[in-house]
Structure formats: C-alpha cells, structure tokens
Design a protein around this motif. Sequence first.
Motif, short mmCIF file in Angstrom:
data_model
loop_
_atom_site.label_atom_id
_atom_site.label_comp_id
_atom_site.label_asym_id
_atom_site.label_seq_id
_atom_site.Cartn_x
_atom_site.Cartn_y
_atom_site.Cartn_z
N SER A 1 -20.53 63.20 52.39
CA SER A 1 -20.34 64.45 51.66
C SER A 1 -21.67 65.16 51.53
O SER A 1 -22.70 64.53 51.27
CB SER A 1 -19.77 64.18 50.26
N LEU B 1 -24.44 65.63 57.83
CA LEU B 1 -23.66 65.03 56.75
C LEU B 1 -24.29 63.72 56.28
O LEU B 1 -24.82 62.95 57.08
CB LEU B 1 -22.24 64.76 57.27
N HIS C 1 -14.37 65.72 48.96
CA HIS C 1 -13.92 66.87 49.75
C HIS C 1 -14.70 66.87 51.05
O HIS C 1 -15.67 67.61 51.24
CB HIS C 1 -14.12 68.17 48.97
N SER C 2 -14.27 65.97 51.97
CA SER C 2 -14.98 65.78 53.24
C SER C 2 -13.96 65.76 54.37
O SER C 2 -13.55 64.70 54.84
CB SER C 2 -15.77 64.46 53.21
N PRO C 3 -13.51 66.92 54.78
CA PRO C 3 -12.42 66.96 55.78
C PRO C 3 -12.81 66.39 57.14
O PRO C 3 -11.96 65.89 57.87
CB PRO C 3 -12.08 68.45 55.88
N SER C 4 -14.09 66.46 57.49
CA SER C 4 -14.53 65.99 58.81
C SER C 4 -15.98 65.54 58.70
O SER C 4 -16.51 65.35 57.61
CB SER C 4 -14.38 67.10 59.86
N HIS D 1 -18.52 67.31 59.32
CA HIS D 1 -19.37 68.48 59.18
C HIS D 1 -19.40 68.92 57.72
O HIS D 1 -18.35 68.99 57.08
CB HIS D 1 -18.86 69.63 60.06
N PRO D 2 -20.58 69.20 57.17
CA PRO D 2 -20.64 69.65 55.78
C PRO D 2 -19.86 70.96 55.59
O PRO D 2 -19.82 71.81 56.47
CB PRO D 2 -22.14 69.87 55.56
N VAL D 3 -19.24 71.07 54.43
CA VAL D 3 -18.53 72.30 54.07
C VAL D 3 -18.94 72.68 52.65
O VAL D 3 -19.44 71.87 51.88
CB VAL D 3 -17.00 72.13 54.15
N GLU D 4 -18.71 73.93 52.30
CA GLU D 4 -19.05 74.41 50.97
C GLU D 4 -18.17 73.73 49.93
O GLU D 4 -17.00 73.40 50.18
CB GLU D 4 -18.88 75.93 50.89
N GLN E 1 -18.65 70.80 48.48
CA GLN E 1 -18.64 69.34 48.49
C GLN E 1 -19.54 68.77 47.41
O GLN E 1 -20.48 69.41 46.97
CB GLN E 1 -19.13 68.80 49.84
#
Length: 306
Positions: free
Chosen positions: A80, A88, A104-107, A109-112, A114
């Motif tokens: 995350s 990541l 909240h780690s769908p893949s 790749h970092p996402v907003e 998290q």
Amino acid sequence: MSQSFFDLPGRFWRGNLHTHSNLSDGALDPGEVCRRYKAEGYDFLALTDHFVGEYGYPITDTKPFRDEDFTTILGAELHSGAMENGELWHILAVGLPEDFAPSHSPSFHPVEGQETGPELAKRAWDAGAYVAIAHPEWGGMTFADADSIKHAHAVEIYNHTCGVECDRAHGHYMLDQLLSAGRRLDLCATDDAHFSEPDSFGGWVMVKAEENTPDALLAALKAGHYYSSTGPELKGVSWEDDCVVVQSTAVKAVMVQGKGSRSACVYGAGMTRTEVPLDKLKNSPFMRVTIVDAAGNRAWSNPVYR
C-alpha cells in the motif's frame, strides 16, 4: 551481554517466512508448496501471498497442511502506498489473523487514497503479526523509506529470490544504517519463493522454541529468539566484555559488525569455536555476528546493544 536464547529450553526449528503460491503470483498450489518444504526438512512455513485486490486479498489458509511434524503460520506480503521512488511498498507480515482487513490496494501500482506503508505496517503489528521490511535492495528503498516504518521487528538481510532473479538479495547495509540511527531491529533470511525459477530453499530462520506450534514460533520470532542462515549453523553466541565467543558448524570466517566501519574478523579453517576480540568495537552501540563457511554460505545473529 549474552544472547541467552541459545540456553533457553526447547530446540531450534527451521522455517521459511516468505513464500508465494498460485493464490497470488506463485507457480504451485498451497498444498504442494507446503509439501515441498516439509520434504526438504523444514519444520514450519509462512505462506505469504500478495495482499492485493487482483488476487482477492488472500491470507492463504495453510492449516490443513499442518501435522505432528510440520506446521504453518498464516501471513501475507502487504502492499500500500508509494516509496520515495514511486514504487509500491512491500511489507512482510507473519502471524496475521484471517480476518485482517484489506487495504485499498487493487494491484501492484500505488493509487490515491491508500494507506501509507508505515500505516499498513502499524496495522499489521497491532493485529499481532511479526513485521519485516522486505527486500530493501531489490525495491530501491531509501533510508528515509525504511526509517519511516516504525512498527517492524526485522529487516530481510537476505532474500533468495531477489538474489536469483537480479542479484539484489541483501539488506545488511540498510539494517546497519537503521541500527546506527538508533533503531532496534532484528534480521531475517528468507526465500520469497515463487517456484517459477530456482528460488526456493536458499534462506531460512532457525527459531528456538519449546514447541513447533504457530503461537510458540511467533512469540519466539517477536522476542528475537532465532538466527538466520543460508547454510551454516550457529550453536551459541556469548558476548563477553572483551570478546564474543561463537560456536558453530565448521566455518572459515567469523565477523562482528558494528556502527560505521567498526568491525572485527577471525579467519581459519574448520573453525567451530571462535573468539573474536572486540577492541575495535568498543564505542559501537550495537554488534552482530556473521559466519561464513567454506562454500561462502552465511549465517547471521540478531544484534545486541550496549
């Protein structure tokens, strides 16, 4: 100073703390992974699949593969947020409850939105896990990254898969930088095996406990009652005022590392009881031992502190 756990009741149990199955990106199903480790003489295994949404946030259930000679500890490799280089976080968590809440780690790749890596590590720690900073060399981790993880028990000093696939196996530099900054951390050697390449049975821990049960092993890991190895065995490490006495299987070198350039080493052939003078490490706030056998394999003690 004395690493007294060598004298505690019980025996040493061999285990791997970092492993993957086909429930994430490994090649084999969980039962076959456990079978192979048991067949290789391991006493326990933590199967730590990648805790991301594309795999359904698995905490792989390995309880069915336990028996009187082999046990498992539930865990996962958590992800995350982004490190300084934008990649990541990878955080090893051994001893997680099965209902550990997904990040909240769908893949990969970092996402907003998290959790940050430090936040996720704290949540795993609070849930009762043994937490390790995974493969710092492999991921390009900076000192600031590593030091931001305030809730960790250890740093991976050796990761076999990272050595096999890209010659970035080590974490000793990062560990020593953290120790020099005043952090108190242990170390661990792991496989990170995926079984899609020759990445298994290369790094392990030897845990001193009275029972080969998940609870006993986890308590010993958190207490630092273990050493790490890629081959040789530590039989005892006794810290005296002016030397450390190291008992081991036959080795060619016994080293003591401390802060900065402080170190000492004794060389020989077939050494099994070695006294290393500590006059060169008088002002070091920490010390740890590395032994090296004739084949170049190593074992590491956890640090001690003045």
